[in-house]
Design a protein around this motif. Structure first.
Motif, short mmCIF file in Angstrom:
data_model
loop_
_atom_site.label_atom_id
_atom_site.label_comp_id
_atom_site.label_asym_id
_atom_site.label_seq_id
_atom_site.Cartn_x
_atom_site.Cartn_y
_atom_site.Cartn_z
N TYR A 23 -29.12 -14.12 78.07
CA TYR A 23 -30.72 -14.31 78.21
C TYR A 23 -31.35 -13.18 78.04
O TYR A 23 -31.09 -12.01 78.37
N VAL A 25 -34.24 -10.44 77.80
CA VAL A 25 -35.31 -10.15 78.79
C VAL A 25 -36.44 -9.48 78.15
O VAL A 25 -36.42 -8.64 77.24
N ILE A 28 -40.46 -7.84 83.20
CA ILE A 28 -40.07 -8.24 84.40
C ILE A 28 -41.15 -8.05 85.59
O ILE A 28 -41.97 -6.86 85.55
N VAL A 84 -34.00 -13.73 91.92
CA VAL A 84 -34.80 -13.77 90.59
C VAL A 84 -34.90 -15.22 89.94
O VAL A 84 -34.00 -15.93 89.81
N ALA A 86 -35.88 -16.81 86.25
CA ALA A 86 -35.73 -16.63 84.89
C ALA A 86 -36.63 -17.82 84.12
O ALA A 86 -36.24 -18.68 84.58
N TYR A 106 -31.89 -18.93 87.65
CA TYR A 106 -31.91 -18.01 88.78
C TYR A 106 -30.81 -17.11 88.85
O TYR A 106 -29.80 -17.36 88.15
N ILE A 140 -29.15 -6.90 88.01
CA ILE A 140 -29.29 -8.25 88.26
C ILE A 140 -27.77 -8.89 87.75
O ILE A 140 -27.03 -8.15 86.92
N LEU A 143 -26.87 -15.09 85.45
CA LEU A 143 -27.78 -16.03 85.59
C LEU A 143 -27.18 -17.53 85.80
O LEU A 143 -26.09 -17.54 84.92
N ASP A 195 -39.07 -13.98 80.37
CA ASP A 195 -39.64 -13.12 81.57
C ASP A 195 -39.04 -13.29 82.93
O ASP A 195 -38.61 -14.61 83.15
N LEU A 196 -38.61 -12.38 83.60
CA LEU A 196 -37.97 -12.55 84.93
C LEU A 196 -38.97 -12.15 85.96
O LEU A 196 -39.81 -11.59 85.83
N TYR A 198 -38.75 -11.33 90.03
CA TYR A 198 -38.17 -10.89 91.20
C TYR A 198 -39.19 -11.24 92.26
O TYR A 198 -40.32 -10.63 92.26
#
Length: 232
Positions: A23, A25, A28, A84, A86, A106, A140, A143, A195-196, A198
């Protein structure tokens, strides 16, 4: 066509459970004070009018299983265990009812914080960047796709530091649930795949030092693990 002056690292890839692909990134986003007990332990009240955020660079990302140096410039680095989210699709000015359509999956995350620097920034009403956005500060685990995880409910979240349970809560304790976070954040950003988010940490945050081993778990997700080594 203009050529770049130099090369920069490619976007980091987070492993995906059961998939050879990673995945990528993009950004964040982090939610502050999303568990009432954590807000209280930090001497704050929860803002129930709207969630608030800080950000981390994608290059602050650190994959589970690493041994990382103790962060420079701090004498008080804290752990913050987080759920998290995603994203896998665009979301701009979406409603809470439509927000979950943007979710890809997630993961388990640990937000490291240079608490002394964050406290100094708060005292002087300055940004939190030095306290929050630094190398290896967004740890992290692998996922899991949304469909495989199922509905977000009362899944247990916990963080072990060595053999000690440092943080424990349930996802149902979040002040702002995931659809509300995405809907609100999408009013200010064109959210997109990569985009993540948290989603905040429960009570029990505390300092870690060289030699400490952390293991974060959320029911239904691969764990996240990290060891703090010597200083940078």
């Amino acid at each position: 066509m203009t050529e770049p002056l130099f090369d920069i690292p490619a976007p980091p890839l987070v492993p995906v459970e059961g998939d050879a692909r990673g995945y990528p990134v993009r950004r964040i986003f982090c939610v502050g004070r999303n568990y009432a007990a954590h807000a209280a332990e930090m001497g704050n009240e929860v803002d129930r009018e709207a969630p608030f955020y800080f950000t981390k660079s994608a290059h602050a990302l650190c994959l589970s299983g690493a041994t990382i140096p103790y962060p420079p410039g701090t004498q008080d680095c804290h752990h913050e265990m987080e759920f998290v989210v995603a994203l896998g699709a665009d979301a701009f000015e979406v409603s809470e009812a439509d927000a979950m359509a943007a979710v890809w999956g997630y993961g388990c995350g640990i937000d490291l914080t240079r608490r002394d620097l964050q406290s100094q920034a708060k005292d002087t009403r300055r940004p939190w960047d030095l306290g929050k956005d630094f190398e290896n500060a967004a740890i992290i685990g692998a996922l899991t796709p949304r469909a495989r995880f199922g509905e977000i409910g009362a899944q247990a979240l916990r963080l072990m530091v060595g053999d000690r349970v440092a943080q424990a809560a349930r996802l149902s304790e979040m002040v702002w649930p995931v659809p509300a976070i995405i809907a609100h954040l999408s009013r200010f950003y064109h959210l997109a795949a990569g985009d993540l988010i948290y989603t905040g940490t429960p009570a029990g945050v505390g300092p870690v030092g060289p030699g400490d081993r952390m293991r974060g778990e959320i029911d239904g997700l691969p764990a996240v693990e990290v060891t703090i080594g010597a200083g940078a």
